[in-house]
Design a protein around this motif. Structure first.
Motif, PDB file in Angstrom:
ATOM      1  N   GLY A   8       0.775  -1.228   0.000  1.00  9.11           N
ATOM      2  CA  GLY A   8       0.000   0.000   0.000  1.00  9.11           C
ATOM      3  C   GLY A   8       0.808   1.279   0.000  1.00  9.11           C
ATOM      4  N   LEU A   9       2.117   1.176  -0.071  1.00  7.41           N
ATOM      5  CA  LEU A   9       2.948   2.374  -0.074  1.00  7.41           C
ATOM      6  C   LEU A   9       2.980   2.979  -1.474  1.00  7.41           C
ATOM      7  N   ASN A  10       2.917   4.275  -1.545  1.00 14.12           N
ATOM      8  CA  ASN A  10       2.956   4.992  -2.813  1.00 14.12           C
ATOM      9  C   ASN A  10       4.293   4.715  -3.514  1.00 14.12           C
ATOM     10  N   PRO A  11       4.285   4.414  -4.849  1.00 14.00           N
ATOM     11  CA  PRO A  11       5.544   4.129  -5.540  1.00 14.00           C
ATOM     12  C   PRO A  11       6.536   5.284  -5.498  1.00 14.00           C
ATOM     13  N   ALA A  12       6.036   6.499  -5.454  1.00 16.88           N
ATOM     14  CA  ALA A  12       6.940   7.656  -5.381  1.00 16.88           C
ATOM     15  C   ALA A  12       7.683   7.695  -4.051  1.00 16.88           C
ATOM     16  N   VAL A  13       7.127   7.073  -3.039  1.00 18.62           N
ATOM     17  CA  VAL A  13       7.772   7.010  -1.724  1.00 18.62           C
ATOM     18  C   VAL A  13       8.591   5.730  -1.598  1.00 18.62           C
ATOM     19  N   ALA A  14       8.109   4.641  -2.202  1.00 22.61           N
ATOM     20  CA  ALA A  14       8.794   3.349  -2.086  1.00 22.61           C
ATOM     21  C   ALA A  14      10.170   3.373  -2.743  1.00 22.61           C
ATOM     22  N   PRO A  16      12.528   5.864  -3.239  1.00 20.08           N
ATOM     23  CA  PRO A  16      13.640   6.412  -2.438  1.00 20.08           C
ATOM     24  C   PRO A  16      13.965   5.587  -1.195  1.00 20.08           C
ATOM     25  N   ILE A  17      12.954   4.977  -0.597  1.00 17.94           N
ATOM     26  CA  ILE A  17      13.211   4.150   0.584  1.00 17.94           C
ATOM     27  C   ILE A  17      14.069   2.947   0.206  1.00 17.94           C
ATOM     28  N   MET A  18      13.721   2.270  -0.879  1.00 12.48           N
ATOM     29  CA  MET A  18      14.473   1.095  -1.285  1.00 12.48           C
ATOM     30  C   MET A  18      15.874   1.467  -1.779  1.00 12.48           C
ATOM     31  N   MET A  19      16.000   2.577  -2.471  1.00 16.46           N
ATOM     32  CA  MET A  19      17.325   3.002  -2.917  1.00 16.46           C
ATOM     33  C   MET A  19      18.187   3.417  -1.725  1.00 16.46           C
ATOM     34  N   GLY A  20      17.564   4.020  -0.720  1.00 11.10           N
ATOM     35  CA  GLY A  20      18.302   4.362   0.497  1.00 11.10           C
ATOM     36  C   GLY A  20      18.784   3.118   1.222  1.00 11.10           C
ATOM     37  N   ALA A  21      17.947   2.089   1.257  1.00 10.04           N
ATOM     38  CA  ALA A  21      18.351   0.835   1.889  1.00 10.04           C
ATOM     39  C   ALA A  21      19.537   0.218   1.165  1.00 10.04           C
TER      40      ALA A  21
END
Length: 89
Positions: A8-14, A16-21
């Motif tokens: 349910g997370l917005n792709p625009a938010v997902a 940067p989170i995954m790239m940060g990880a």
């Protein structure tokens, strides 16, 4: 990325989170590998250089796509990868 998107997370938010990880996990995981020096520096330079060029080209392609098309593209890649892994066994 697809997992957090399906939760349910917005792709625009997902993204940067995954790239940060990835940004924080790769250097820590590869520190011992680099210390041992058992890698080809020529191949590393080649892939780093063309990887940066590829990302810069992809920025213009991905940002021009609408989100719905990008979702279907990511889903297709996921299903194709899953099929390929299941076919090998």
């Amino acid at each position: 990325m697809i997992t957090v998107y399906l939760l349910g997370l917005n792709p625009a938010v997902a993204f940067p989170i995954m790239m940060g990880a990835a940004t924080f996990s790769v250097p820590i995981g590869s520190a011992q590998f680099v210390k041992s020096g058992e890698y080809s520096r020529k191949i590393t330079l080649f892939t780093s250089t063309f990887g940066v060029i590829g990302v810069l080209c992809a920025v213009f392609v991905i940002t021009s796509l609408n989100t719905a098309l990008l979702q279907w593209f990511v889903a297709f890649i996921l299903l194709y990868s899953a099929y390929g892994m299941l076919k090998k066994n």
